[in-house]
Write a protein that holds these residues in place. Structure first.
Motif, PDB file in Angstrom:
ATOM      1  N   PHE A 180       0.860  -1.184   0.000  1.00 46.06           N
ATOM      2  CA  PHE A 180       0.000   0.000   0.000  1.00 46.06           C
ATOM      3  C   PHE A 180       0.894   1.231   0.000  1.00 46.06           C
ATOM      4  N   ALA A 181       0.580   2.166  -0.881  1.00 54.98           N
ATOM      5  CA  ALA A 181       1.327   3.430  -0.899  1.00 54.98           C
ATOM      6  C   ALA A 181       0.309   4.542  -0.676  1.00 54.98           C
ATOM      7  N   ILE A 182       0.600   5.419   0.273  1.00 55.81           N
ATOM      8  CA  ILE A 182      -0.377   6.446   0.648  1.00 55.81           C
ATOM      9  C   ILE A 182       0.173   7.839   0.349  1.00 55.81           C
ATOM     10  N   THR A 183      -0.704   8.697  -0.163  1.00 56.00           N
ATOM     11  CA  THR A 183      -0.261  10.077  -0.395  1.00 56.00           C
ATOM     12  C   THR A 183      -1.438  11.041  -0.444  1.00 56.00           C
ATOM     13  N   SER A 184      -1.172  12.293  -0.029  1.00 49.78           N
ATOM     14  CA  SER A 184      -2.224  13.291  -0.214  1.00 49.78           C
ATOM     15  C   SER A 184      -1.782  14.304  -1.274  1.00 49.78           C
ATOM     16  N   ASP A 185      -0.679  14.000  -1.946  1.00 46.96           N
ATOM     17  CA  ASP A 185      -0.196  14.885  -2.999  1.00 46.96           C
ATOM     18  C   ASP A 185      -0.854  14.453  -4.312  1.00 46.96           C
ATOM     19  N   SER A 186      -1.854  15.220  -4.725  1.00 47.15           N
ATOM     20  CA  SER A 186      -2.617  14.750  -5.883  1.00 47.15           C
ATOM     21  C   SER A 186      -1.868  14.936  -7.199  1.00 47.15           C
ATOM     22  N   LEU A 187      -0.888  15.848  -7.230  1.00 51.94           N
ATOM     23  CA  LEU A 187      -0.085  15.964  -8.453  1.00 51.94           C
ATOM     24  C   LEU A 187       0.781  14.720  -8.609  1.00 51.94           C
ATOM     25  N   PHE A 188       1.211  14.195  -7.476  1.00 52.78           N
ATOM     26  CA  PHE A 188       2.016  12.964  -7.478  1.00 52.78           C
ATOM     27  C   PHE A 188       1.160  11.784  -7.981  1.00 52.78           C
ATOM     28  N   ILE A 189      -0.071  11.704  -7.509  1.00 48.07           N
ATOM     29  CA  ILE A 189      -0.970  10.636  -7.959  1.00 48.07           C
ATOM     30  C   ILE A 189      -1.268  10.783  -9.451  1.00 48.07           C
ATOM     31  N   GLU A 190      -1.397  12.014  -9.884  1.00 44.84           N
ATOM     32  CA  GLU A 190      -1.659  12.248 -11.303  1.00 44.84           C
ATOM     33  C   GLU A 190      -0.493  11.742 -12.151  1.00 44.84           C
ATOM     34  N   ARG A 191       0.705  11.999 -11.649  1.00 44.27           N
ATOM     35  CA  ARG A 191       1.924  11.582 -12.347  1.00 44.27           C
ATOM     36  C   ARG A 191       1.980  10.049 -12.421  1.00 44.27           C
ATOM     37  N   ILE A 192       1.689   9.415 -11.302  1.00 44.02           N
ATOM     38  CA  ILE A 192       1.708   7.954 -11.226  1.00 44.02           C
ATOM     39  C   ILE A 192       0.658   7.357 -12.143  1.00 44.02           C
ATOM     40  N   TYR A 193      -0.518   7.987 -12.129  1.00 44.66           N
ATOM     41  CA  TYR A 193      -1.645   7.471 -12.892  1.00 44.66           C
ATOM     42  C   TYR A 193      -1.341   7.461 -14.390  1.00 44.66           C
ATOM     43  N   SER A 194      -0.549   8.456 -14.814  1.00 43.78           N
ATOM     44  CA  SER A 194      -0.281   8.511 -16.251  1.00 43.78           C
ATOM     45  C   SER A 194       1.040   7.820 -16.614  1.00 43.78           C
ATOM     46  N   ASP A 195       1.648   7.150 -15.638  1.00 45.36           N
ATOM     47  CA  ASP A 195       2.930   6.506 -15.898  1.00 45.36           C
ATOM     48  C   ASP A 195       2.737   5.114 -16.501  1.00 45.36           C
ATOM     49  N   ALA A 196       3.325   4.923 -17.668  1.00 52.72           N
ATOM     50  CA  ALA A 196       3.142   3.656 -18.379  1.00 52.72           C
ATOM     51  C   ALA A 196       3.637   2.465 -17.546  1.00 52.72           C
ATOM     52  N   MET A 197       4.670   2.717 -16.742  1.00 51.39           N
ATOM     53  CA  MET A 197       5.263   1.632 -15.960  1.00 51.39           C
ATOM     54  C   MET A 197       4.246   0.979 -15.015  1.00 51.39           C
ATOM     55  N   LEU A 198       3.323   1.787 -14.520  1.00 53.82           N
ATOM     56  CA  LEU A 198       2.384   1.267 -13.519  1.00 53.82           C
ATOM     57  C   LEU A 198       1.039   0.858 -14.117  1.00 53.82           C
ATOM     58  N   HIS A 199       0.932   1.014 -15.409  1.00 57.38           N
ATOM     59  CA  HIS A 199      -0.334   0.713 -16.066  1.00 57.38           C
ATOM     60  C   HIS A 199      -0.751  -0.741 -15.806  1.00 57.38           C
ATOM     61  N   GLU A 200      -1.964  -0.893 -15.300  1.00 59.69           N
ATOM     62  CA  GLU A 200      -2.533  -2.207 -14.971  1.00 59.69           C
ATOM     63  C   GLU A 200      -1.746  -2.969 -13.912  1.00 59.69           C
ATOM     64  N   ARG A 201      -0.949  -2.246 -13.164  1.00 57.01           N
ATOM     65  CA  ARG A 201      -0.186  -2.913 -12.092  1.00 57.01           C
ATOM     66  C   ARG A 201      -0.590  -2.375 -10.726  1.00 57.01           C
ATOM     67  N   CYS A 202      -1.544  -1.463 -10.741  1.00 55.51           N
ATOM     68  CA  CYS A 202      -1.963  -0.917  -9.451  1.00 55.51           C
ATOM     69  C   CYS A 202      -3.433  -0.574  -9.458  1.00 55.51           C
ATOM     70  N   ARG A 203      -3.950  -0.366  -8.291  1.00 57.09           N
ATOM     71  CA  ARG A 203      -5.335   0.089  -8.131  1.00 57.09           C
ATOM     72  C   ARG A 203      -5.316   1.307  -7.216  1.00 57.09           C
ATOM     73  N   TYR A 204      -6.414   2.057  -7.261  1.00 62.93           N
ATOM     74  CA  TYR A 204      -6.469   3.305  -6.491  1.00 62.93           C
ATOM     75  C   TYR A 204      -7.673   3.308  -5.566  1.00 62.93           C
ATOM     76  N   LEU A 205      -7.448   3.785  -4.368  1.00 61.00           N
ATOM     77  CA  LEU A 205      -8.533   3.868  -3.397  1.00 61.00           C
ATOM     78  C   LEU A 205      -8.589   5.297  -2.863  1.00 61.00           C
ATOM     79  N   LEU A 206      -9.717   5.944  -3.145  1.00 58.77           N
ATOM     80  CA  LEU A 206      -9.867   7.338  -2.708  1.00 58.77           C
ATOM     81  C   LEU A 206     -10.435   7.393  -1.289  1.00 58.77           C
ATOM     82  N   VAL A 207      -9.744   8.113  -0.412  1.00 54.91           N
ATOM     83  CA  VAL A 207     -10.278   8.350   0.933  1.00 54.91           C
ATOM     84  C   VAL A 207     -10.593   9.845   0.998  1.00 54.91           C
ATOM     85  N   ASP A 208     -11.857  10.139   0.863  1.00 57.80           N
ATOM     86  CA  ASP A 208     -12.272  11.544   0.800  1.00 57.80           C
ATOM     87  C   ASP A 208     -12.781  11.999   2.168  1.00 57.80           C
ATOM     88  N   ASP A 209     -13.043  13.295   2.286  1.00 54.36           N
ATOM     89  CA  ASP A 209     -13.658  13.797   3.520  1.00 54.36           C
ATOM     90  C   ASP A 209     -15.025  13.127   3.682  1.00 54.36           C
TER      91      ASP A 209
END
Ligand SMILES: Nc1ncnc2c1ncn2[C@@H]1O[C@H](COP(=O)(O)OP(=O)(O)OP(=O)(O)O)[C@@H](O)[C@H]1O
Ligand SMILES: [Mg+2]
Length: 367
Positions: A180-209
């Motif tokens: 599990f990798a946790i972050t509140s830096d949404s620019l970082f998540i955006e970067r990860i999300y668009s990274d080909a290396m992680l494509h289909e190798r991860c899932r995302y769980l949003l913890v909102d207010d």
């Protein structure tokens, strides 16, 4: 004084438990706005794990990580005067309850060796073997909180990519450990999300207010009157940390309104600084100027909407407002919204004040 108990998050807990119940296959990124309760949630899940699980929780908050050695210090926990075999035996043994470590226990000798060799490759190879041994009896769970802190650390290669390769080995390839990798830096998540290396190798769980209903039920528990609940929601929204703060203060209304006024002042000051002094942000290797008018234009969009499309605004303003913790980007839904309801309402107040000010100016210009 009320003792505040952990509240709700049933859906998120179910999702994480379901992940832990199956064979590790993907890396799980837990993301969400600042102070939404991500760390609290994972802490709660860990506390209630059955005894076959062994958790390594590494929190990078407060750590200064500029290179290889800092990273090793954050990752490992020294077990002085112990042999490697002893350590492995102790952590792999069947125990009465699930074990938790705030770093991966190793010997001083091994850490010294890593310090001398200075190669991530060796460290991750060692850890693969380490997890392999433990997984004979236990289910290892590796959690890295505040992962964005190593987003830009570079020693020959980017550490984050070395780490992702290791995470992929542990999950998708070897099915050895939950990651599990946790972050509140949404620019970082955006970067990860668009990274080909992680494509289909991860899932995302949003913890909102908390949403409206959950917030109201939470406040009910602590004897808020109907009026206090409405003021709380209209000033603080469902930010758990703010609601907790209100519970034990003497004048709940005054405190809630105070939080709103404070946030409004913060945003106003931020804009004033950009207007008077200008500002810059770096995107890749380019330094980009931040434009006051464009920022106001973006904030104006929140007068009638709670969320906007993340590509509806120029990239510089978007990144600046996210960096300044005013907006939050959710790359999965391609949306952008204020970091909290307090911020949303404060933005509206700021925009209203700005337009009043310009009306007054226009009025005095025409006389
Ligand atoms: N489910 C909850 N029940 C009760 N209180 C909560 C809950 N979640 C969070 N809180 C309160 O909010 C505070 C902040 O939560 P937490 O530190 O988990 O947020 P976070 O999302 O990890 O923040 P950051 O973005 O800084 O990493 C906690 O210290 C706790 O007081
Ligand atoms: Mg946290």
């Amino acid at each position: 004084m009320y003792e505040i108990e952990f509240y709700d998050r049933e859906k998120e807990i179910r999702e994480i438990r379901a992940i832990l119940d199956t064979r590790p296959t993907l890396i799980t990124f837990i993301y969400g706005p600042i102070n939404s309760g991500k760390t609290e949630l994972i802490t709660r899940v860990i506390e209630e794990l059955p005894r076959e699980y062994i958790v390594f929780y590494i929190n990078l908050r407060g750590r200064f990580i500029s290179g290889y050695k800092d990273f090793l210090r954050a990752l490992f926990k020294l077990e002085r005067e112990k042999e490697y075999k002893e350590i492995l035996k102790r952590i792999s043994e069947v125990s009465l309850k699930s074990l938790r470590f705030t770093g991966i226990p190793i010997t001083e000798g091994i850490l010294d060796l890593f310090f001398r060799e200075k190669k991530y490759e060796d460290v991750f190879e060692f850890l693969e073997e380490y997890f392999m041994r433990i997984s004979a009896n236990k289910v290892p769970v590796l959690i890295v909180d505040e992962l964005q802190k190593i987003g830009d650390v570079r020693v020959n290669t980017y550490l984050i990519y070395e780490l992702f390769n290791f995470f992929i080995r542990l999950t998708k390839e070897l099915h050895l450990a939950h990651v599990f990798a946790i972050t509140s830096d949404s620019l970082f998540i955006e970067r990860i999300y668009s990274d080909a290396m992680l494509h289909e190798r991860c899932r995302y769980l949003l913890v909102d207010d908390f949403d409206y209903e959950t917030s109201i039920k939470f406040l009910d528990k602590y004897g808020f009157s109907a009026y206090e609940k409405e003021v709380a929601w209209n000033c603080c929204g469902g930010k758990p940390v703010s609601l907790v703060e209100l519970v034990n203060c003497e004048d709940r209304e005054e405190r809630a309104r105070g939080m709103f006024v404070f946030r409004t002042g913060e945003i106003e000051t931020r804009l004033k600084l950009v207007k008077e002094l200008g500002d810059e942000i770096t995107i890749g290797s380019r330094r980009c100027e931040v434009h006051y008018d464009k920022l106001v234009e973006v904030l104006n969009m929140f007068v009638s909407r709670d969320e906007i499309g993340m590509n509806e605004v120029d990239e510089v303003s978007k990144r600046y407002l996210v960096r300044e913790n005013i907006l939050f980007v959710d790359p999965l839904r391609k949306l952008m919204k204020p970091q909290s309801r307090t911020t949303l309402l404060a933005i509206r107040e700021v925009v209203k004040n700005l337009s009043k000010l310009s009306e007054v100016r226009r009025g005095s210009d025409s006389t």
